[in-house]
Design a protein around this motif. Structure first.
Motif, PDB file in Angstrom:
ATOM      1  N   VAL A  10     -46.361  -1.201  47.408  1.00 36.80           N
ATOM      2  CA  VAL A  10     -45.218  -2.092  47.538  1.00 36.80           C
ATOM      3  C   VAL A  10     -45.595  -3.475  47.048  1.00 36.80           C
ATOM      4  N   LEU A  11     -44.659  -4.163  46.414  1.00 34.57           N
ATOM      5  CA  LEU A  11     -44.776  -5.571  46.056  1.00 34.57           C
ATOM      6  C   LEU A  11     -43.571  -6.297  46.646  1.00 34.57           C
ATOM      7  N   ALA A  12     -43.792  -7.464  47.228  1.00 35.27           N
ATOM      8  CA  ALA A  12     -42.705  -8.240  47.823  1.00 35.27           C
ATOM      9  C   ALA A  12     -42.815  -9.690  47.391  1.00 35.27           C
ATOM     10  N   GLU A  13     -41.674 -10.287  47.034  1.00 35.65           N
ATOM     11  CA  GLU A  13     -41.616 -11.696  46.663  1.00 35.65           C
ATOM     12  C   GLU A  13     -41.100 -12.478  47.865  1.00 35.65           C
ATOM     13  N   PHE A  14     -42.011 -13.020  48.661  1.00 42.20           N
ATOM     14  CA  PHE A  14     -41.608 -13.818  49.818  1.00 42.20           C
ATOM     15  C   PHE A  14     -40.889 -15.086  49.367  1.00 42.20           C
ATOM     16  N   THR A  15     -41.463 -15.748  48.366  1.00 42.66           N
ATOM     17  CA  THR A  15     -40.847 -16.900  47.712  1.00 42.66           C
ATOM     18  C   THR A  15     -41.179 -16.803  46.229  1.00 42.66           C
ATOM     19  N   GLU A  16     -40.709 -17.760  45.430  1.00 41.20           N
ATOM     20  CA  GLU A  16     -41.058 -17.760  44.011  1.00 41.20           C
ATOM     21  C   GLU A  16     -42.548 -17.955  43.806  1.00 41.20           C
ATOM     22  N   GLN A  17     -43.197 -18.632  44.756  1.00 47.41           N
ATOM     23  CA  GLN A  17     -44.623 -18.917  44.617  1.00 47.41           C
ATOM     24  C   GLN A  17     -45.519 -17.889  45.296  1.00 47.41           C
ATOM     25  N   LEU A  18     -45.036 -17.209  46.339  1.00 48.64           N
ATOM     26  CA  LEU A  18     -45.879 -16.338  47.154  1.00 48.64           C
ATOM     27  C   LEU A  18     -45.429 -14.890  47.075  1.00 48.64           C
ATOM     28  N   HIS A  19     -46.348 -14.031  46.599  1.00 53.91           N
ATOM     29  CA  HIS A  19     -46.089 -12.602  46.481  1.00 53.91           C
ATOM     30  C   HIS A  19     -47.116 -11.826  47.310  1.00 53.91           C
ATOM     31  N   PHE A  20     -46.685 -10.674  47.819  1.00 55.44           N
ATOM     32  CA  PHE A  20     -47.550  -9.804  48.628  1.00 55.44           C
ATOM     33  C   PHE A  20     -47.584  -8.417  48.012  1.00 55.44           C
ATOM     34  N   GLY A  21     -48.758  -7.800  48.031  1.00 60.50           N
ATOM     35  CA  GLY A  21     -48.895  -6.441  47.532  1.00 60.50           C
ATOM     36  C   GLY A  21     -49.716  -5.586  48.472  1.00 60.50           C
ATOM     37  N   ALA A  22     -49.323  -4.312  48.600  1.00 61.78           N
ATOM     38  CA  ALA A  22     -50.069  -3.347  49.402  1.00 61.78           C
ATOM     39  C   ALA A  22     -50.135  -2.036  48.639  1.00 61.78           C
ATOM     40  N   HIS A  23     -51.296  -1.386  48.709  1.00 57.68           N
ATOM     41  CA  HIS A  23     -51.520  -0.149  47.947  1.00 57.68           C
ATOM     42  C   HIS A  23     -52.426   0.776  48.739  1.00 57.68           C
ATOM     43  N   ARG A  66     -55.480  -1.401  50.263  1.00 54.37           N
ATOM     44  CA  ARG A  66     -55.609  -2.725  49.676  1.00 54.37           C
ATOM     45  C   ARG A  66     -54.420  -3.591  50.072  1.00 54.37           C
ATOM     46  N   LEU A  67     -54.700  -4.792  50.574  1.00 54.93           N
ATOM     47  CA  LEU A  67     -53.674  -5.772  50.914  1.00 54.93           C
ATOM     48  C   LEU A  67     -53.976  -7.048  50.135  1.00 54.93           C
ATOM     49  N   SER A  68     -52.961  -7.620  49.508  1.00 50.93           N
ATOM     50  CA  SER A  68     -53.225  -8.708  48.565  1.00 50.93           C
ATOM     51  C   SER A  68     -52.120  -9.762  48.595  1.00 50.93           C
ATOM     52  N   LEU A  69     -52.507 -11.016  48.337  1.00 53.85           N
ATOM     53  CA  LEU A  69     -51.582 -12.123  48.197  1.00 53.85           C
ATOM     54  C   LEU A  69     -51.779 -12.785  46.837  1.00 53.85           C
ATOM     55  N   LYS A  70     -50.669 -13.185  46.236  1.00 53.09           N
ATOM     56  CA  LYS A  70     -50.696 -13.957  44.994  1.00 53.09           C
ATOM     57  C   LYS A  70     -49.925 -15.244  45.232  1.00 53.09           C
TER      58      LYS A  70
END
Length: 257
Positions: free
Chosen positions: A132-145, A167-171
């Motif tokens: 899953v990928l989620a766009e919390f805001t334009e600047q902050l994204h979350f990913g889980a795999h 895997r849990l990740s923040l961009k």
């Protein structure tokens, strides 16, 4: 990375390798080998090809290729890779699909993983993945795999399994040119690994990347260049004892959306 591929975990491609192995929050033409939810970033039809090597150490050479196709229902992908030589090798063929729903992109992938050991024959098993990928805001994204949530078995008689990895990740992207990545990677049977990566757009079509893995204490660097329909990527990662790992990648946009 080589130990992971010996166990049947796919290579990540040149972008993720340059970011220290961060993959769950990336979305690009290599996503069929990483978080399948990232496939949604591909538009039209494109292909990707990569060659990964440790110079003068042929048993750890890897070839990978993918085709991504945007459809009315989402984005589909077919990917293959081969790792090893005539004595030991594993190869995988994968089908992935991703669909965007609101602020989230959901992805799933199924693969056939085959091992070959000279003198012992071949073994094959099916593997399932989801992301899953989620766009919390334009600047902050979350990913889980989750890789191998099916907990597939390599050898029934010994109970040996393909690794199951979460895997849990923040961009975080404070501006258009800069992206900062952080990822936790946990093999259910090993210690967790914290990975950090930074990507900086030096020019509109040139991006520089670097990353670090705390568990392996390895640094990595890379760059990506976009030339009309072509994307050229390169990454290098330091290794202890075997020399550096190099990954050369080429992408081509076959059809525009």
């Amino acid at each position: 990375m080589a130990n992971a591929q010996l166990a049947g975990v796919p290579p990540k491609g040149p972008v993720s390798l340059a970011l220290g192995g961060v993959s769950a929050s990336t979305a690009n033409e290599w996503s069929v080998f990483n978080n399948p939810a990232g496939l949604i970033a591909n538009e039209g039809i494109n292909t990707a090809f990569s060659y990964q090597t440790i110079f003068n150490f042929a048993p750890f050479n890897t070839v990978m290729a993918a085709v991504n196709h945007e459809t009315n229902w989402g984005t589909a992908s077919f990917g293959v890779y081969r790792f090893g030589d005539e004595l030991f090798s594993n190869q995988m063929a994968s089908l992935g699909f991703a669909r965007k729903i609101g602020i989230m992109s959901l992805g799933a992938k199924t693969s056939v993983l085959q091992y070959h050991i000279d003198g012992f024959g071949k073994r094959a098993t099916f593997i399932g993945e989801m992301g899953v990928l989620a766009e919390f805001t334009e600047q902050l994204h979350f990913g889980a795999h989750v890789y191998n949530f099916t907990q597939s078995v390599i050898a029934e008689e010994s109970g040996e399994r393909v690794p199951t990895i979460i895997r849990l990740s923040l961009k975080y992207q404070p501006d258009e040119a800069l992206a900062i990545y952080m990822e936790g990677d946990k093999n259910v049977e090993d210690k967790p690994d914290l990975r950090l990566g930074i990507a900086y757009g030096l020019m509109e079509n040139l991006e520089l990347r670097t990353g670090f893995s705390t568990q392996t204490n390895r640094h990595s660097f890379g760059a990506g260049l976009t030339l009309k329909k072509f994307k050229i990527n390169y990454a290098v990662r330091s290794n202890r004892g075997t020399g550096a790992t190099h990954n050369f990648g080429l992408g081509y946009q076959i059809k525009q959306p």
